[in-house]
Design a protein around this motif. Structure first.
Motif, mmCIF file in Angstrom:
data_model
loop_
_atom_site.group_PDB
_atom_site.id
_atom_site.type_symbol
_atom_site.label_atom_id
_atom_site.label_comp_id
_atom_site.label_asym_id
_atom_site.label_seq_id
_atom_site.Cartn_x
_atom_site.Cartn_y
_atom_site.Cartn_z
ATOM 1 N N PHE A 107 10.517 -4.683 1.672
ATOM 2 C CA PHE A 107 10.266 -4.520 -0.059
ATOM 3 C C PHE A 107 9.104 -3.375 -0.050
ATOM 4 O O PHE A 107 8.093 -3.523 0.914
ATOM 5 N N SER A 113 10.663 -10.944 -5.725
ATOM 6 C CA SER A 113 11.099 -9.638 -5.327
ATOM 7 C C SER A 113 12.423 -9.486 -6.041
ATOM 8 O O SER A 113 13.026 -10.205 -6.551
ATOM 9 N N CYS A 172 4.844 -1.085 2.317
ATOM 10 C CA CYS A 172 5.994 -2.035 2.626
ATOM 11 C C CYS A 172 5.390 -3.159 3.129
ATOM 12 O O CYS A 172 4.675 -3.390 3.864
ATOM 13 N N LYS A 230 11.795 -3.522 -4.644
ATOM 14 C CA LYS A 230 10.321 -3.500 -4.672
ATOM 15 C C LYS A 230 9.983 -5.071 -5.043
ATOM 16 O O LYS A 230 10.670 -5.881 -5.516
#
Length: 387
Positions: free
Chosen positions: A64, A80, A51, A116
């Protein structure tokens, strides 16, 4: 530390990046985190934390998941995941410290719904992102005009575009509930984008806009302060400040955040301090507390019949008198205690103007210079001789 935009301008004066502590190059950003684990290698078999922390405009930070195992470092621009489309932000933290930050923010590390990272931002993504950022001021001005035309009691303070330019978030402040449905329709028609309205408090508005405080420095909330703690008038009372709203309020209209900075020190000093409502019983009469000096440890008392005549006592003396009063004993008078606290102040004068005498202007002028001036005047008055 400063960014490349904070170099000196004309005449050697600082130019500044004018981003209110949210510099885009991450050099003078108030949310910059020092990664002290960056030069340490992971143990054998240990995988890096998947992360990352990404910062967007102003004080917005989100976490993320790096599902694509991209090689990311602090300062990289990434695309993102967003609610619809994608957003563009800057990586501010990677590695094990992200796990610490997520625990601090109470974010689940194994959350499957964590957004993500798509990819590192391409030049096309950055160009679209910068183009949207350049439009924000113009759109903010136009949106304010639309709100005024609709007679809405609200103030649009800031606009933040999504990285792909498909959506804009408008931050506003208002005292009452506002029906902005027609406003959203008009702005969507004028700008051709999806609109999201988000109400913020007056402190958050001051944080985004920035400014200069009464102390002469930039606002704490726009330069380094990241959390807003509640400030009450009790903070001013403990510090013996006058309850003047004009002096205690900041640019946001709320009590200044700096009222909490020294509050713990005052509370610590007040632990062994007599209460300001203390009453001393003496044979001469009842005495009330008029004034206290916390750090000098002194209190001023006056008799009920003589409110203008104050007597200075130390906190130890007041505690001693209170203990006697609890035993139903009265002291003779406050003057006996106050006489021990009288100190003769010796004034020491220093020559702050150097070796010059303070009476140097009282000296008569030089006679020789006066004689020369008289001769010059006489020569001017003499008539010229005929040749």
């Amino acid at each position: 530390m400063g960014c490349s935009s904070c170099s000196t301008g004309k005449d050697g004066q600082p130019r500044g990046c004018k981003n209110n502590g949210t510099c885009g190059t991450d050099g003078c950003n108030k949310l910059t985190v020092f990664d002290w684990l960056s030069n340490m290698s992971l143990p054998n078999g240990e995988k890096p934390f998947d992360c990352v922390e990404v910062r967007f405009k102003n004080s917005r930070k989100e976490f993320f998941r790096n599902s694509e195992n991209l090689t990311l470092s602090i300062g990289d621009i990434v695309a993102s995941q967003a609610a619809s489309g994608h957003d563009v932000g800057m990586v501010t933290l990677t590695g094990a410290l992200v796990r610490v930050q997520m625990k601090k923010k109470k974010k689940a590390i194994d959350d499957p719904e964590l957004p993500k990272i798509y990819r590192k931002a391409s030049q096309k993504d950055i160009d679209i992102w910068q183009k949207c950022r350049d439009r924000e001021e113009e759109i903010k001005k136009r949106s304010r005009e639309i709100a005024i035309a609709l007679k809405l009691q609200m103030k649009i303070s800031d606009v933040e575009f999504q990285g792909d330019g498909s959506k804009a978030t408008f931050f506003y402040t208002a005292e009452d509930r506002v029906d902005f449905r027609q406003l959203i329709k008009d702005m969507a028609k004028a700008f051709g984008i999806r609109i999201e309205m988000r109400q913020i408090g007056y402190r958050q508005e001051a944080q985004r806009l920035g400014g200069i405080g009464s102390c002469g420095r930039e606002l704490c909330c726009s330069t380094w302060l990241t959390d807003f703690r509640s400030v009450s008038t009790a903070s001013a009372r403990y510090q013996q400040l006058s309850l003047n709203p004009q002096k205690l309020a900041g640019q946001c209209g709320k009590l200044k955040c700096c009222l909490n900075y020294e509050l713990d020190t005052y509370l610590e000093a007040l632990k062994d301090f007599p209460g300001q409502d203390s009453k001393l019983f003496t044979e001469k009469g009842l005495a009330f507390c008029q004034k206290t000096d916390i750090f000098k440890g002194t209190l001023w008392f006056s008799y009920k019949d003589e409110p203008a005549n104050w007597h200075i006592l130390t906190k130890e003396q007041v505690h001693e008198i209170l203990q006697k009063n609890k035993k139903k004993e009265k002291v003779a008078s406050l003057e006996e205690y106050a006489a021990d606290n009288v100190m003769e102040e010796t004034k020491v004068f220093e020559n702050v103007v150097g070796q010059d005498s303070l009476t140097r202007f009282d000296k008569p002028k030089n006679k020789r210079r006066n004689n020369k001036n008289k001769k010059r005047r006489n020569n001017r008055k003499r008539p010229a001789k005929n040749a």
